[in-house]
Scaffold this motif. Structure first.
Motif, PDB file in Angstrom:
ATOM      1  N   MET A  22       1.324 -13.368   3.607  1.00 29.78           N
ATOM      2  CA  MET A  22       1.933 -13.029   2.475  1.00 29.78           C
ATOM      3  C   MET A  22       1.513 -11.536   2.309  1.00 29.78           C
ATOM      4  N   GLN A  23       0.504 -11.134   2.649  1.00 26.87           N
ATOM      5  CA  GLN A  23      -0.028  -9.626   2.451  1.00 26.87           C
ATOM      6  C   GLN A  23       0.878  -8.779   3.389  1.00 26.87           C
ATOM      7  N   ARG A  24       1.144  -9.324   4.785  1.00 21.94           N
ATOM      8  CA  ARG A  24       1.827  -8.617   5.780  1.00 21.94           C
ATOM      9  C   ARG A  24       3.479  -8.786   5.500  1.00 21.94           C
ATOM     10  N   ARG A  25       3.887  -9.773   4.998  1.00 18.29           N
ATOM     11  CA  ARG A  25       5.318  -9.675   4.439  1.00 18.29           C
ATOM     12  C   ARG A  25       5.507  -8.620   3.238  1.00 18.29           C
ATOM     13  N   THR A  26       4.553  -8.501   2.245  1.00 15.14           N
ATOM     14  CA  THR A  26       4.671  -7.632   1.199  1.00 15.14           C
ATOM     15  C   THR A  26       4.501  -6.209   1.911  1.00 15.14           C
ATOM     16  N   LYS A  27       3.660  -5.874   2.812  1.00 19.05           N
ATOM     17  CA  LYS A  27       3.509  -4.569   3.529  1.00 19.05           C
ATOM     18  C   LYS A  27       5.066  -4.302   3.999  1.00 19.05           C
ATOM     19  N   LEU A  28       5.301  -5.082   4.852  1.00 17.47           N
ATOM     20  CA  LEU A  28       6.867  -4.741   5.665  1.00 17.47           C
ATOM     21  C   LEU A  28       7.974  -4.641   4.738  1.00 17.47           C
TER      22      LEU A  28
END
Length: 147
Positions: A22-28
């Motif tokens: 979810m952190q990676r998704r939020t960053k993208l």
């Protein structure tokens, strides 16, 4: 203490609410939104200059000072020689693969379609369609640090 005694008291511990996925998704998702904002500003013939806070050391006094500077954002798109727009999705400095055949860009005809495509990509990120590509790029980056 009569106010506290009337409240429902429990014993609890805080858990990590967001997974690395979810952190990676939020960053993208944030980076796609920056690209959308930049394209809309260009369409409206405005300058896009988001601000960020930067800490610098004053050379004379040696004290640390926080100043507001303009954040540098690189465009994910470019115009080809045949006046088409190519759009690549970036995660950090790496370009995400878009399919198993090795495609790394989307061909677009005009600026309006570019904004529409970025909005579709935003929905795809929310739906988790780029999770495998993000994980692949993240693992490659992590391996490069272990050399």
């Amino acid at each position: 203490m009569s106010i506290v005694t009337n409240l429902k008291l429990i014993t609890s511990t805080k858990t990590n609410a967001t997974s690395p996925l979810m952190q990676r998704r939020t960053k993208l998702l944030a980076k796609v939104q920056e690209q959308i904002d930049m394209c809309e500003a260009k369409r409206n013939q405005q300058t896009f200059a988001p601000k960020r806070l930067k800490t610098i050391v004053n050379k004379e006094t040696g004290e640390r000072v926080t100043v507001e500077t303009i954040k540098r954002i690189k465009e994910w798109f470019w115009i080809t020689s045949d006046n088409k727009i190519n759009l690549a999705i970036k995660y950090g400095a790496k370009t995400l693969p878009l399919n198993k055949k090795g495609a790394n860009a989307i061909e677009i005809t005009n600026g309006t379609e570019l904004i529409g495509t970025l909005n579709k990509l935003k929905e795809a990120v929310i739906a988790g369609e780029f999770d495998d590509a993000i994980a692949e790029v993240s693992n490659e980056t992590r391996k490069a640090f272990k050399k």
